[in-house]
Design an enzyme around this catalytic site. Structure first.
Site, PDB file in Angstrom:
ATOM      1  N   CYS A   1       0.813  -1.220   0.000  1.00  0.00           N
ATOM      2  CA  CYS A   1       0.000   0.000   0.000  1.00  0.00           C
ATOM      3  C   CYS A   1       0.847   1.271   0.000  1.00  0.00           C
ATOM      4  CB  CYS A   1      -0.968  -0.010   1.172  1.00  0.00           C
ATOM      5  SG  CYS A   1      -2.199  -1.306   0.984  1.00  0.00           S
TER       6      CYS A   1
ATOM      7  N   ASN B   1     -10.065  -0.043  -0.890  1.00  0.00           N
ATOM      8  CA  ASN B   1      -8.601  -0.014  -0.870  1.00  0.00           C
ATOM      9  C   ASN B   1      -8.073  -0.575  -2.190  1.00  0.00           C
ATOM     10  OD1 ASN B   1      -5.871  -0.322  -0.411  1.00  0.00           O
ATOM     11  ND2 ASN B   1      -6.106  -1.337   1.568  1.00  0.00           N
TER      12      ASN B   1
ATOM     13  N   HIS C   1      -3.399   7.195   2.097  1.00  0.00           N
ATOM     14  CA  HIS C   1      -3.777   5.892   1.547  1.00  0.00           C
ATOM     15  C   HIS C   1      -5.155   5.535   2.087  1.00  0.00           C
ATOM     16  CE1 HIS C   1      -3.891   1.814   0.363  1.00  0.00           C
ATOM     17  NE2 HIS C   1      -3.799   1.347   1.596  1.00  0.00           N
TER      18      HIS C   1
HETATM   19  N1  COA Z   1     -18.912  -7.949   8.397  1.00  0.00           N
HETATM   20  C1  COA Z   1     -19.338  -8.158   9.660  1.00  0.00           C
HETATM   21  N2  COA Z   1     -18.515  -8.496  10.652  1.00  0.00           N
HETATM   22  C2  COA Z   1     -17.218  -8.616  10.364  1.00  0.00           C
HETATM   23  C3  COA Z   1     -16.711  -8.398   9.074  1.00  0.00           C
HETATM   24  C4  COA Z   1     -17.619  -8.060   8.070  1.00  0.00           C
HETATM   25  N3  COA Z   1     -17.226  -7.831   6.783  1.00  0.00           N
HETATM   26  N4  COA Z   1     -15.374  -8.559   9.098  1.00  0.00           N
HETATM   27  C5  COA Z   1     -15.047  -8.875  10.358  1.00  0.00           C
HETATM   28  N5  COA Z   1     -16.155  -8.908  11.122  1.00  0.00           N
HETATM   29  C6  COA Z   1     -16.273  -9.228  12.530  1.00  0.00           C
HETATM   30  C7  COA Z   1     -15.103 -10.031  13.044  1.00  0.00           C
HETATM   31  O1  COA Z   1     -15.278 -11.380  12.734  1.00  0.00           O
HETATM   32  C8  COA Z   1     -15.181  -9.755  14.514  1.00  0.00           C
HETATM   33  O2  COA Z   1     -16.129 -10.590  15.077  1.00  0.00           O
HETATM   34  P1  COA Z   1     -15.821 -11.349  16.445  1.00  0.00           P
HETATM   35  O3  COA Z   1     -15.605 -10.230  17.450  1.00  0.00           O
HETATM   36  O4  COA Z   1     -17.046 -12.157  16.661  1.00  0.00           O
HETATM   37  O5  COA Z   1     -14.581 -12.135  16.195  1.00  0.00           O
HETATM   38  C9  COA Z   1     -15.726  -8.328  14.578  1.00  0.00           C
HETATM   39  O6  COA Z   1     -16.273  -8.047  13.290  1.00  0.00           O
HETATM   40  C10 COA Z   1     -14.687  -7.289  14.883  1.00  0.00           C
HETATM   41  O7  COA Z   1     -13.547  -7.575  14.122  1.00  0.00           O
HETATM   42  P2  COA Z   1     -12.322  -6.646  14.151  1.00  0.00           P
HETATM   43  O8  COA Z   1     -11.211  -7.259  13.358  1.00  0.00           O
HETATM   44  O9  COA Z   1     -12.058  -6.174  15.535  1.00  0.00           O
HETATM   45  O10 COA Z   1     -12.909  -5.410  13.342  1.00  0.00           O
HETATM   46  P3  COA Z   1     -12.194  -4.051  13.163  1.00  0.00           P
HETATM   47  O11 COA Z   1     -12.996  -2.998  13.757  1.00  0.00           O
HETATM   48  O12 COA Z   1     -10.749  -4.129  13.488  1.00  0.00           O
HETATM   49  O13 COA Z   1     -12.296  -3.876  11.576  1.00  0.00           O
HETATM   50  C11 COA Z   1     -10.886  -4.070   9.658  1.00  0.00           C
HETATM   51  C12 COA Z   1     -11.727  -4.805  10.700  1.00  0.00           C
HETATM   52  C13 COA Z   1     -10.244  -5.097   8.724  1.00  0.00           C
HETATM   53  C14 COA Z   1     -11.805  -3.161   8.884  1.00  0.00           C
HETATM   54  C15 COA Z   1      -9.789  -3.250  10.373  1.00  0.00           C
HETATM   55  O14 COA Z   1      -9.136  -4.070  11.290  1.00  0.00           O
HETATM   56  C16 COA Z   1      -8.764  -2.642   9.456  1.00  0.00           C
HETATM   57  O15 COA Z   1      -9.064  -1.757   8.708  1.00  0.00           O
HETATM   58  N6  COA Z   1      -7.494  -3.060   9.578  1.00  0.00           N
HETATM   59  C17 COA Z   1      -6.363  -2.416   8.930  1.00  0.00           C
HETATM   60  C18 COA Z   1      -6.439  -2.410   7.449  1.00  0.00           C
HETATM   61  C19 COA Z   1      -5.195  -1.762   6.915  1.00  0.00           C
HETATM   62  O16 COA Z   1      -4.884  -0.647   7.193  1.00  0.00           O
HETATM   63  N7  COA Z   1      -4.426  -2.489   6.131  1.00  0.00           N
HETATM   64  C20 COA Z   1      -3.140  -1.960   5.758  1.00  0.00           C
HETATM   65  C21 COA Z   1      -3.112  -1.480   4.418  1.00  0.00           C
HETATM   66  S1  COA Z   1      -3.681  -2.628   3.270  1.00  0.00           S
END
Ligand code: COA
Length: 335
Positions: free
Chosen positions: A118, A289, A259
């Site tokens: 990224c 993204n 980004h």
């Molecule tokens: N729909 C509904 N629920 C979802 C889901 C979706 N698409 N994806 C994940 N969940 C659930 C998870 O399973 C989890 O459930 P659980 O608590 O029962 O295990 C819950 O939502 C919370 O998950 P969590 O990972 O804590 O969510 P989050 O708030 O961290 O959001 C991302 C997930 C991926 C959006 C976030 O972690 C993120 O943006 N990460 C960084 C991405 C990034 O910057 N990448 C680098 C550049 S590519």
């Protein structure tokens, strides 16, 4: 002592973009995995993303450069260097840059692919700018292009909702007006982050086999929570660092160009910089993204909407797999 009188800066003198027509909205994901529109919007800021149905990353990059050429005086023969930032090359080899070069008829250029996830566009911009600043080349095209749909597991709700396909390109040319162009970059890598975000299969570590495919190793794996934590801190820290290093206050900055991985990471970065949301370029809602394409895509859209003017101070910031991250101070150079 460096002779500043002869200093050359690299300035962006043209932009272009290509996004495929096919839109995947959040409703579509409700139909294929256990998710819902409200969760996706509130946790990521994404409403839609694009998918290239036929073709490869080179087709996205080619489209972006053709759009750049159409909107400038550049001819393909004048291009000296093509740098394609991507994590989804058409093939391991030949380089995607070669396929793009042939597609656009850039008969006098050389070029290469650059892999920095990224942060790919930021790293490629710094690289391309160095070619200009050294005086070695006059016209460098930097394109961020990714067909993320080619490595997304559409049964994994944790990742499939996040990514989209797109490409966007900038032309770098020399200027002796050192008040404009790429002023500074702080770029970092830290391989201790390699286990949080990766694609395990298909490379020399795990060559493609029935087993790698059965184990879904040809798809993106992300520990979202772990990446989120370091991305929030990393992107904000480096953005503030580049501001301080260049004596910029939040009032001096026209836009943060982040980004587009997650709206909450972007908001946290802007907050740390003391920047209000009207000064943050956002298009994650439309494209998700798109990895190496997000930053030039923002620049192109905001420029074409008349929201950028010559002399605007911009902070470009990214965080990605590796980990790779960084921020640049760019002064906009087009009217
Ligand atoms: N729909 C509904 N629920 C979802 C889901 C979706 N698409 N994806 C994940 N969940 C659930 C998870 O399973 C989890 O459930 P659980 O608590 O029962 O295990 C819950 O939502 C919370 O998950 P969590 O990972 O804590 O969510 P989050 O708030 O961290 O959001 C991302 C997930 C991926 C959006 C976030 O972690 C993120 O943006 N990460 C960084 C991405 C990034 O910057 N990448 C680098 C550049 S590519």
């Amino acid at each position: 002592m460096p002779n500043n009188e002869n200093k050359i800066n690299a300035a962006i003198t043209a932009v272009g973009m290509y996004v495929p027509d096919k839109v995947l909205d959040n409703k579509y994901f409700e139909s294929i995995v256990d998710t819902n529109h409200e969760w996706i919007v509130s946790r990521t800021g994404i409403r839609e993303r694009r998918k290239l149905e036929n073709g490869a990353t080179s087709d996205l990059a080619t489209g972006a450069i053709i759009d750049l050429i159409k909107n400038s005086n550049l001819t393909p023969e004048e291009i000296d260097v093509i740098i394609v930032a991507t994590v989804t090359p058409d093939m391991f080899f030949p380089p995607t840059a070669c396929i793009v070069q042939n597609n656009i008829g850039a008969s006098n250029s050389w070029g290469f692919d650059l892999s920095a996830a990224c942060s790919g566009f930021l790293f490629a911009l710094r690289t391309g700018a160095s070619f200009i600043e050294s005086g070695a080349y006059k016209k460098v095209v930097v394109v961020g292009a990714d067909k993320m749909s080619s490595i997304v597991d559409y049964t994994d709700r944790n990742t499939c909702i996040l990514f989209g396909d797109a490409a966007s390109a900038v032309l770098l040319e020399p200027t002796t007006d050192t008040s404009i162009g790429l002023k500074d970059s702080i770029l970092n890598i830290d391989g201790s982050g390699k286990d949080s975000l990766y694609m395990l299969g298909g490379g020399s570590l795990n060559p493609a086999s029935h087993e790698t495919v059965d184990n879904k190793m040809h798809y993106i794996y992300q520990d979202g929570k772990a990446v989120f934590k370091v991305a929030v801190k990393g992107m904000a820290d480096v953005s503030v660092e580049v501001m301080k290093k260049n004596n910029l206050t939040s009032e001096d900055i026209a836009y943060l160009v982040p980004h587009q991985a997650n709206l909450r990471i972007i908001d946290a970065t802007a907050k740390r910089m003391g920047i209000t949301s009207d000064k943050v370029m956002i298009n994650i809602d439309k494209y998700g993204n798109t990895t190496a394409a997000t930053i030039p895509l923002c620049l192109t859209e905001y420029y074409r909407a008349g929201k950028l003017k010559k002399g605007d101070n911009l902070i470009l910031a990214a965080f990605g797999a590796g980990f790779t991250w960084g921020a640049s101070h760019l002064v906009w150079s087009m009217d």
